[in-house]
Design a protein around this motif. Structure first.
Motif, PDB file in Angstrom:
ATOM      1  N   ASN A 156      15.483  50.022  51.535  1.00 62.94           N
ATOM      2  CA  ASN A 156      16.391  48.973  51.068  1.00 62.94           C
ATOM      3  C   ASN A 156      15.922  47.551  51.357  1.00 62.94           C
ATOM      4  O   ASN A 156      16.644  46.599  51.084  1.00 62.94           O
ATOM      5  CB  ASN A 156      17.804  49.188  51.643  1.00 62.94           C
ATOM      6  N   ASP A 179      23.321  54.161  57.943  1.00 64.66           N
ATOM      7  CA  ASP A 179      24.576  54.913  57.988  1.00 64.66           C
ATOM      8  C   ASP A 179      24.511  55.819  56.775  1.00 64.66           C
ATOM      9  O   ASP A 179      24.567  55.360  55.635  1.00 64.66           O
ATOM     10  CB  ASP A 179      25.775  53.961  57.923  1.00 64.66           C
ATOM     11  N   SER A 213      32.399  54.480  50.190  1.00 63.74           N
ATOM     12  CA  SER A 213      33.020  53.177  49.927  1.00 63.74           C
ATOM     13  C   SER A 213      34.453  53.119  50.460  1.00 63.74           C
ATOM     14  O   SER A 213      35.035  52.045  50.523  1.00 63.74           O
ATOM     15  CB  SER A 213      33.015  52.901  48.421  1.00 63.74           C
ATOM     16  N   TYR A 243      26.278  52.485  53.221  1.00 62.40           N
ATOM     17  CA  TYR A 243      25.390  51.612  53.997  1.00 62.40           C
ATOM     18  C   TYR A 243      24.094  52.300  54.403  1.00 62.40           C
ATOM     19  O   TYR A 243      23.728  52.289  55.580  1.00 62.40           O
ATOM     20  CB  TYR A 243      26.119  51.113  55.260  1.00 62.40           C
ATOM     21  N   GLU A 267      15.847  45.795  53.888  1.00 60.53           N
ATOM     22  CA  GLU A 267      16.594  44.985  54.856  1.00 60.53           C
ATOM     23  C   GLU A 267      15.651  44.564  55.979  1.00 60.53           C
ATOM     24  O   GLU A 267      14.773  45.326  56.402  1.00 60.53           O
ATOM     25  CB  GLU A 267      17.761  45.812  55.437  1.00 60.53           C
TER      26      GLU A 267
END
Lengths: 371, 371
Positions: free
Chosen positions: B65, A322, A327, A318, B67
């Protein structure tokens, strides 16, 4: 007294141990953090010694502060080894990994070489710190002649020479008068499949260039680069001194070929700033090889069932908010097992992984206590 | 049940609290880590809201990313706010800091604005996460006309437009047909005193360039750069797609002047690859401003008596193998308070700082118990 106090305050219930895999800078930091948070930790290293790549590859000095690499690693080892909550397993690797009933993991360790067989550990959480290996410049990139011409070396070969204060041409044992570094060997390269930038090679090459100039003041040093990625303080800590104090010559250019000629190496390419072909004689060529996942990283990812990215590094699940979860819940990763990392990245992510692993163990203990 | 279990297992004796200063990504992560390790934490933020610069400056999307920045920050806030060990003090700042007898600190907080006066807290350790501010492109660098020409904006101004899906020329409200980014504004610049590279601007500019191309497919986007510092996975995550999928045009060059001409902006400089002067018309110019220590970082460093580097950032005392200790034992720092940092750097160092702060508190408790 202090250690006893720590153990009494231990956050984990007995047996809720963290297993840290890999004994380099990241693994040493993670194991130290876990133990200092009061949680028992087993540090698994498949070599016969701790310290990881800086020790195994005979690094001379750390980037960017030029501290003696062996001494720095020894300091980290000396901090971890005597801690009563730390159990160190050398010449060992994780060969099986199973989910326990009720959560947590059973970790099977096999001893390498001495035939002492296997053992198992119960673990509440795992930290993978299995690091990187240097790109092999013989693989698919034959144009630089790493295995053909003795005076073509890689960053880590020059590190070892610098550590011995013995920078010489391997072909004849003479000190070189002209050295060049070729950047991005095994990085930023779709053809070999490594599209990523290895992040540290600009800094490491520049650090080594400074050390060459310190040890051989008469040697001319050139660095052929695409972009000099001297981010953050490396710009002022390494890049500017390299140019202004040590007169390292940076040339934006693409090197296409290295050939032997008249007892020297002829480096051919294009000077992209001047917009012209170039052909320069060198005594030594240093290939700034990038990072690839170590064999330990690849095997550990497979054994633990962790998602890997297309390059074989362990996928952070993530990012960017994070940085250490994988996974698989309960398994964290740090350092160069996740991809190109400098030492500060490795130490920070190792500290974060230690925190997260202990939090995971605490949560499991709370659930067990509540149930 | 779980939280109760956590508190019973708390490593710290009552009153041994960690104070985290700054409520941005690093501070939120550090506070969360400390609380999850079972230690009470007070999170001090001088704004009226949490989330830090991504919220205060209306960032559109996270690098790398993409986001949604506000949603991501809200997720971090929602994780921290309800935790029973977390005490949040908004509109507050640390105005005095004293060593306690027997160790630890007395932290004096003053409420800003509402006149509710001051309060004090006992702290076993402190984490400083006070971050950065964007370089002011009006300061000493007048040549780009940030305060003179409305269509000259900075990275964070374009972020806010992208967030609103309203990228228009401020001068006339029309969507631009040609935008360029000028890299290294306030970075790598001895004249203004910021020799360091700000690390993230290449990635952020490229991310914004992609977003512009997504929102205005007809708009041509150029990036003028010295070196493109797209380290690690940013190379393949942002830099290659920017070029190959989004046709952002990267030009190695130095921009020396921005002038108004015929209702457009004339961008003058030198294309260093082509080795020729260049003069190109643009509708908008985006200055890729670098990082400077925030006012909060400067004031906190002074109040807490922390050594700062020549740029005003807080000095990490023992890098690269200890990334979060400051010159004052028991006070740790993380994120951009220490210097240029990307989000991953901030989250990793915040996790490491949380671990170190709790270890410090545990050590103090052990000593007290032993005494």
């Amino acid at each position: 007294m202090q250690q006893g106090g720590e153990m009494q305050q231990g956050a984990a219930s007995p047996g809720e141990r963290v297993v840290v895999i890999g004994g380099g800078p990241a693994g040493l930091e993670a194991a130290w953090g876990v133990a200092r948070l009061g949680c028992p930790v087993t540090l698994v290293e498949w070599a016969a010694f701790l310290g990881g790549t800086p020790v195994a590859e005979n690094y001379a000095a750390l980037t960017p502060n030029f501290e003696d690499a062996e001494a720095a690693m020894q300091r980290m080892i000396d901090r971890v080894s005597p801690h009563p909550l730390v159990d160190i397993r050398l010449r060992s690797q994780v060969t099986a990994f199973d989910e326990r009933e009720g959560g947590g993991f059973t970790v099977t360790l096999s001893s390498a070489g001495d035939g002492s067989g296997t053992s198992t550990l119960d673990a509440g959480a795992v930290v993978v710190a299995t690091g990187f290996q240097h790109f092999d410049p013989g693989r698919e990139t034959q144009m630089y002649g790493y295995y053909e011409y003795p005076d073509v070396v890689a960053l880590q070969d020059l590190e070892a020479m610098l550590k011995d204060h013995n920078v010489v041409r391997p072909s004849n044992g003479e000190p070189p008068e002209r050295i060049c570094f070729v950047q991005c060997v095994g990085s930023r390269d779709r053809q070999i499949g490594n599209e990523y930038c290895s992040k540290v090679c600009c800094g490491v090459a520049s650090k080594e260039a400074i050390e060459v100039r310190q040890q051989l003041p008469g040697c001319k040093v050139f660095i052929f680069y695409i972009d000099m990625r001297m981010y953050g303080y490396w710009e002022s800590q390494i890049y500017w001194p390299a140019q202004e104090q040590y007169h390292v010559q940076y040339i934006k250019g693409i090197i296409t070929e290295v050939l032997p000629k008249d007892g020297k190496l002829l480096v051919r390419g294009e000077d992209t700033t001047m917009g012209r072909p170039m052909e320069v004689p060198m005594d030594m060529v240093v290939l700034s090889v990038g990072m690839e996942p170590s064999l330990g990283t690849r095997l550990t990812a497979q054994t633990l069932g962790l998602r890997q990215n297309k390059y074989g590094f362990i996928d952070a699940a993530y990012p960017p908010l994070d940085t250490v979860s994988t996974s698989r819940p309960g398994v964290f990763a740090c350092g160069a097992a996740l991809g190109p990392s400098d030492l500060e990245d490795s130490i920070s992510s190792a500290g974060a992984a230690a925190m997260r692993a202990v939090v995971h163990v605490r949560d499991r203990s709370s659930v067990t206590a509540a149930g």
